[in-house]
Design a protein around this motif. Structure first.
Motif, PDB file in Angstrom:
ATOM      1  N   CYS A 147      43.971  28.768  18.044  1.00 17.39           N
ATOM      2  CA  CYS A 147      43.633  29.635  17.212  1.00 17.39           C
ATOM      3  C   CYS A 147      43.233  30.977  17.799  1.00 17.39           C
ATOM      4  CB  CYS A 147      42.665  29.193  16.238  1.00 17.39           C
ATOM      5  SG  CYS A 147      41.148  28.937  17.053  1.00 17.39           S
ATOM      6  N   CYS A 153      39.164  24.900  20.767  1.00 19.28           N
ATOM      7  CA  CYS A 153      37.659  24.673  20.252  1.00 19.28           C
ATOM      8  C   CYS A 153      37.706  23.506  19.481  1.00 19.28           C
ATOM      9  CB  CYS A 153      37.791  25.973  19.254  1.00 19.28           C
ATOM     10  SG  CYS A 153      38.691  25.767  17.617  1.00 19.28           S
ATOM     11  N   CYS A 191      40.359  22.560  16.516  1.00 13.63           N
ATOM     12  CA  CYS A 191      41.412  22.479  16.866  1.00 13.63           C
ATOM     13  C   CYS A 191      41.634  21.234  17.578  1.00 13.63           C
ATOM     14  CB  CYS A 191      41.893  23.444  17.641  1.00 13.63           C
ATOM     15  SG  CYS A 191      42.402  25.161  16.885  1.00 13.63           S
TER      16      CYS A 191
END
Ligand code: ZN
Length: 72
Positions: A44, A62, A65
């Motif tokens: 992302c 992250c 994700c």
């Protein structure tokens, strides 16, 4: 005389290997994305929080994700 240096090098290599072996092999991907020097998620492109970077230094995604990828 050279024996002392060789021993020291071998000991150092052993300690390094032991340290590497003790690192949990989780989430070892290609590493995170660096955007303007900021550690970012490869999915992302959002910055990854410093707590996660500390916990998983080579995380490439992250938390959101990573959890999504794990089906959680
Ligand atoms: Zn992400």
């Amino acid at each position: 005389m050279a024996d002392i240096c060789d021993d020291a090098q071998q000991a150092e290599a052993y300690v390094l290997q032991a340290a590497l072996a003790s690192v949990p092999r989780i989430d070892l991907g290609p590493g995170p994305l660096y955007l303007d020097g900021v550690v970012c998620c490869r999915s992302c492109q959002e910055p990854i929080c410093s707590a996660r970077i500390k916990a998983v230094p080579r995380c490439s995604h992250c938390r959101d994700c990573a959890e999504e990828a794990q089906g959680g």
